[in-house]
Design a protein around this motif. Structure first.
Motif, PDB file in Angstrom:
ATOM      1  N   ASP A  82      86.388   5.737  45.464  1.00  0.00           N
ATOM      2  CA  ASP A  82      87.812   5.455  45.295  1.00  0.00           C
ATOM      3  C   ASP A  82      88.317   5.818  43.908  1.00  0.00           C
ATOM      4  N   ALA A  83      87.672   5.330  42.877  1.00  0.00           N
ATOM      5  CA  ALA A  83      88.079   5.634  41.509  1.00  0.00           C
ATOM      6  C   ALA A  83      87.459   6.976  41.094  1.00  0.00           C
ATOM      7  N   PRO A  84      88.161   7.755  40.265  1.00  0.00           N
ATOM      8  CA  PRO A  84      87.610   9.040  39.847  1.00  0.00           C
ATOM      9  C   PRO A  84      86.423   8.943  38.894  1.00  0.00           C
ATOM     10  N   LEU A  85      86.223   7.768  38.293  1.00  0.00           N
ATOM     11  CA  LEU A  85      85.118   7.579  37.356  1.00  0.00           C
ATOM     12  C   LEU A  85      84.520   6.198  37.566  1.00  0.00           C
ATOM     13  N   VAL A  86      83.203   6.144  37.583  1.00  0.00           N
ATOM     14  CA  VAL A  86      82.490   4.875  37.663  1.00  0.00           C
ATOM     15  C   VAL A  86      81.399   4.906  36.590  1.00  0.00           C
ATOM     16  N   ILE A  87      81.343   3.853  35.806  1.00  0.00           N
ATOM     17  CA  ILE A  87      80.305   3.731  34.782  1.00  0.00           C
ATOM     18  C   ILE A  87      79.435   2.541  35.143  1.00  0.00           C
ATOM     19  N   ALA A  88      78.153   2.791  35.322  1.00  0.00           N
ATOM     20  CA  ALA A  88      77.205   1.700  35.553  1.00  0.00           C
ATOM     21  C   ALA A  88      76.714   1.219  34.199  1.00  0.00           C
ATOM     22  N   VAL A  89      76.777  -0.081  33.989  1.00  0.00           N
ATOM     23  CA  VAL A  89      76.238  -0.687  32.775  1.00  0.00           C
ATOM     24  C   VAL A  89      74.875  -1.262  33.148  1.00  0.00           C
ATOM     25  N   ILE A  90      73.856  -0.716  32.507  1.00  0.00           N
ATOM     26  CA  ILE A  90      72.487  -1.096  32.798  1.00  0.00           C
ATOM     27  C   ILE A  90      71.996  -2.047  31.711  1.00  0.00           C
ATOM     28  N   SER A  91      71.430  -3.159  32.137  1.00  0.00           N
ATOM     29  CA  SER A  91      70.891  -4.153  31.220  1.00  0.00           C
ATOM     30  C   SER A  91      69.377  -3.981  31.153  1.00  0.00           C
ATOM     31  N   LEU A  92      68.867  -3.856  29.933  1.00  0.00           N
ATOM     32  CA  LEU A  92      67.430  -3.753  29.771  1.00  0.00           C
ATOM     33  C   LEU A  92      66.978  -4.711  28.681  1.00  0.00           C
ATOM     34  N   MET A  93      65.968  -5.472  28.998  1.00  0.00           N
ATOM     35  CA  MET A  93      65.458  -6.469  28.071  1.00  0.00           C
ATOM     36  C   MET A  93      64.418  -5.814  27.186  1.00  0.00           C
ATOM     37  N   ARG A  94      64.623  -5.947  25.903  1.00  0.00           N
ATOM     38  CA  ARG A  94      63.658  -5.422  24.936  1.00  0.00           C
ATOM     39  C   ARG A  94      62.915  -6.625  24.343  1.00  0.00           C
ATOM     40  N   PRO A  95      61.634  -6.765  24.636  1.00  0.00           N
ATOM     41  CA  PRO A  95      60.896  -7.926  24.137  1.00  0.00           C
ATOM     42  C   PRO A  95      61.050  -8.064  22.617  1.00  0.00           C
ATOM     43  N   HIS A  96      61.375  -9.284  22.201  1.00  0.00           N
ATOM     44  CA  HIS A  96      61.586  -9.554  20.787  1.00  0.00           C
ATOM     45  C   HIS A  96      61.270 -11.019  20.528  1.00  0.00           C
ATOM     46  N   PRO A  97      60.556 -11.322  19.441  1.00  0.00           N
ATOM     47  CA  PRO A  97      60.164 -12.715  19.194  1.00  0.00           C
ATOM     48  C   PRO A  97      61.324 -13.656  18.866  1.00  0.00           C
ATOM     49  N   LYS A  98      62.474 -13.121  18.430  1.00  0.00           N
ATOM     50  CA  LYS A  98      63.584 -13.984  18.024  1.00  0.00           C
ATOM     51  C   LYS A  98      64.827 -13.850  18.888  1.00  0.00           C
ATOM     52  N   ILE A  99      64.871 -12.848  19.756  1.00  0.00           N
ATOM     53  CA  ILE A  99      66.089 -12.599  20.527  1.00  0.00           C
ATOM     54  C   ILE A  99      65.770 -12.728  22.016  1.00  0.00           C
ATOM     55  N   PRO A 100      66.182 -13.846  22.628  1.00  0.00           N
ATOM     56  CA  PRO A 100      65.837 -14.077  24.036  1.00  0.00           C
ATOM     57  C   PRO A 100      66.568 -13.122  24.982  1.00  0.00           C
TER      58      PRO A 100
END
Length: 187
Positions: free
Chosen positions: A90-108
């Motif tokens: 339907d829309a001429p543009l679609v942007i998928a936002v992909i979430s990826l977890m980067r293991p980090h000792p201080k950032i959950p």
């Protein structure tokens, strides 16, 4: 252009079926993606990435979605499978936002997921500021591992949402919003 706070106070979603072309130009798309990457990101991890679906890419993505649907719903009539093929058309543009977890000792993981959500919202706000309509959607295929694999996500990635962007085909009415008295407390 009106004051930026007015844009934020009046932003509203536009249904993809109420969008037409044109979509953003290549320069506008670069601006939208740049704004999408300019979000709170504790630790500078960039726990998100984008997949752009435009032109024939939307058609190919629809074929992936329809093929997964047909495999999982073998009794589905052809019109249902065709509807799945048109999910991103339907829309001429679609942007998928992909979430990826980067293991980090201080950032959950939670903070990283919130950063991906902020990225999606920034994309919507940037598209709106450029005069386009936008809508953040998911759908069954946003949670289906086979569909995600077919769309190019890695095993450890999740889909935060598909942001549909186009020119509104009509004036879009606002919907009721929550009264601040119902959602705000003071500590």
């Amino acid at each position: 252009m009106s004051h930026p706070i007015e844009l934020l106070k009046t932003r509203r979603s536009v249904k993809p079926r109420e969008m037409n072309g044109p979509g953003p130009s290549p320069a506008e798309l670069e601006t939208i993606l740049t704004v999408g990457a300019r979000v709170p990101d504790h630790g500078k991890l960039a726990p998100w990435r984008f997949i752009v679906f435009e032109g024939d890419g939307r058609v190919r993505a629809g074929e992936v979605i329809a093929n997964v649907f047909a495999r999982k719903e073998p009794q589905a009539p052809p019109d249902k499978i065709d509807a799945e093929k048109r999910r991103l058309m339907d829309a001429p543009l679609v942007i998928a936002v992909i979430s990826l977890m980067r293991p980090h000792p201080k950032i959950p993981a939670w903070e990283q997921e919130l950063s991906a959500g902020a990225s999606a919202m920034n994309i919507i706000t940037a598209a709106t500021a450029l005069g386009y309509g936008a809508n953040w959607l998911t759908g069954w295929f946003a949670y289906d591992r086979d569909a995600l694999d077919g769309l190019g996500l890695k095993a450890d990635e999740r889909l935060a949402g598909f942001i549909h962007i186009g020119t509104p085909s009509r004036h879009i009415e606002d919907r009721p919003r929550p009264a601040l008295a119902d959602i705000v407390t003071r500590f």
